[in-house]
Design an enzyme around this catalytic site. Structure first.
Site, PDB file in Angstrom:
ATOM      1  N   TYR A   1       0.855  -1.189   0.000  1.00  0.00           N
ATOM      2  CA  TYR A   1       0.000   0.000   0.000  1.00  0.00           C
ATOM      3  C   TYR A   1       0.896   1.247   0.000  1.00  0.00           C
ATOM      4  CZ  TYR A   1      -3.322   3.412   1.848  1.00  0.00           C
ATOM      5  OH  TYR A   1      -4.104   4.507   2.027  1.00  0.00           O
TER       6      TYR A   1
ATOM      7  N   ASP B   1      -0.109  -7.633   6.463  1.00  0.00           N
ATOM      8  CA  ASP B   1      -1.230  -6.728   6.239  1.00  0.00           C
ATOM      9  C   ASP B   1      -2.307  -7.549   5.542  1.00  0.00           C
ATOM     10  OD1 ASP B   1      -3.066  -4.876   5.254  1.00  0.00           O
ATOM     11  OD2 ASP B   1      -1.553  -3.310   4.989  1.00  0.00           O
TER      12      ASP B   1
ATOM     13  N   LYS C   1     -11.605  -0.781   5.174  1.00  0.00           N
ATOM     14  CA  LYS C   1     -11.931  -1.460   3.918  1.00  0.00           C
ATOM     15  C   LYS C   1     -12.983  -2.553   4.145  1.00  0.00           C
ATOM     16  CE  LYS C   1      -8.653   1.352   2.779  1.00  0.00           C
ATOM     17  NZ  LYS C   1      -7.258   0.949   2.685  1.00  0.00           N
TER      18      LYS C   1
END
Ligand SMILES: *Cc1c(COP(=O)(O)O)cnc(C)c1O
Length: 380
Positions: free
Chosen positions: A98, A170, A195
């Site tokens: 990310y 993650d 999310k």
């Protein structure tokens, strides 16, 4: 308790004072003490709050973790994790993480003496080769954002044990419904609950789940000392989100498979990255490691002008950053989520100007495909 049951019930019980079935939003900063040193387990809401406690129990159960800690955002959780380290310590990170993880490492934490190497963690050898005498942590994202590469978590956990590193995953893209890293030997799971876990694009939050008592003590201390904690209202929103995680994920997976298959048949689409397609380089690993392939797809339209024409024409799919909501979101990593990654590095990792990322929602798959089809007709 099976997953779907835990999603609805874990961490929660009817409110003892009223019988309310849903956990209340405890909008209080402080708690009355019965006497000096005598309280009901709560003293000040930076340290703990009952609504947050309920969410922490809930998501910890979903990750089959002993401990869970909720943060103000995914980045606050990632920041707290890196603060487990000392100046001079070295971290090995997936090269396709990310954009915000790359940014906090390079532009914030390197200034405090932490060292980071970004490597292709899908190749175990690349991880082992990057090790230094002062390596303390390996931080992996799988599937990655936006290339959807899949890393073998059992292999990473084994290497981390061998070399004495803390292993972190993650798990934002997969969610515990599809992938449970702790069960594969990983030490710590981190989430942006903004999310899929919340799933309704109406709050921001982060989460750390682990079985490690020492890591938990230090992170709880950091929550108290630094204060990057989740608000009670956001915790309450997220609790109502996780209740439907299992049903939402099943629909995300089903819709994404349909959309990815359709995209892979379009002449104007150069390539499609989705772990559920047999053409994906780690398809077999994904099948073994995950319960399903998730709702995220990226695909290449070949150039910035093609991408502009396409993204300017979508109607049902919303052009927006973020992912994991019930609604379909579409984005352009090169100028949006990954804008802080230098161009050469970006392109080396496959994040070209023609790359489009789609977070497939739970709408009717036919409607999503119809929208993509009409937008694709605008591409020359
Ligand atoms: C969004 C995201 C983050 C950051 O989380 P925020 O809640 O936006 O702070 C971290 N990792 C991944 C994979 C993400 O998608």
């Amino acid at each position: 308790m099976k997953f779907s049951t835990a999603a609805v019930h874990a961490g929660q019980r009817p409110d003892p004072s009223t019988g309310a079935v849903m956990t209340p939003v405890f909008l209080t900063s402080t708690y009355v003490q019965e006497g000096l040193g005598k309280n009901k387990g709560y003293e000040y809401s930076r340290v703990s709050n009952p609504t947050r406690t309920a969410l922490e129990g809930n998501i910890a159960a979903l990750e089959s973790a002993k401990h869970g800690m909720a943060f103000a955002s995914g980045m606050a959780a990632i920041d707290a994790l890196f603060r487990l380290l000392n100046p001079g310590d070295h971290v090995i990170v997936s090269n396709d993480v990310y954009g915000g993880t790359y940014r906090i490492a390079k532009m914030v934490l390197e200034r405090y003496g932490l060292e980071f190497d970004f490597v292709d963690t899908t190749v175990l050898d690349a991880i082992v080769r990057a090790r230094r005498p002062h390596t303390r942590m390996v931080f992996v994202e799988t599937p990655t954002n936006p290339m959807m590469s899949v890393t073998d978590l059992r292999a990473v956990a084994k290497a981390a044990k061998q070399y004495g590193w803390v292993s972190v995953v993650d798990n934002t893209f997969a969610t515990p419904y599809l992938q449970r890293p702790l069960d594969l030997g990983i030490d710590v799971v981190v989430h942006s609950v903004t999310k899929y876990l919340n799933g309704h694009s109406d709050m921001l939050g982060g989460f750390v789940a682990t079985n490690d008592d020492a890591v938990t003590d230090r992170l709880r201390f950091l929550q108290k000392a630094v204060g990057g904690i989740m608000s009670p209202f956001d915790a309450w929103l997220c609790l109502r989100g996780t209740k439907t995680l299992a049903v939402r994920m099943r629909q995300h997976c089903e819709n994404a498979m349909e959309v990815a298959s359709w995209l892979s048949r379009q002449r104007k689409v150069r390539s499609v990255n989705y772990p559920g397609l047999p053409s994906h380089p780690q398809h077999a690993l994904a099948k073994r490691q995950m319960k399903g392939f998730g709702g995220m797809i990226s695909f290449d339209l070949g150039s910035l002008s093609n991408t502009k024409a396409f993204l300017g024409a979508v109607r049902l799919c919303a052009l927006a950053e973020s992912l994991g909501g019930v609604e379909t979101l579409i984005s352009h990593p090169a100028t949006m989520t990954h804008a802080s990654v230098p161009k050469a590095e970006r392109v080396r990792n496959g994040v070209t100007d023609g790359l489009v990322r789609i977070s497939v929602g739970i709408e009717d798959a036919g409607d999503i495909i119809a929208d993509l089809a009409q937008a694709l007709r605008k591409v020359r």
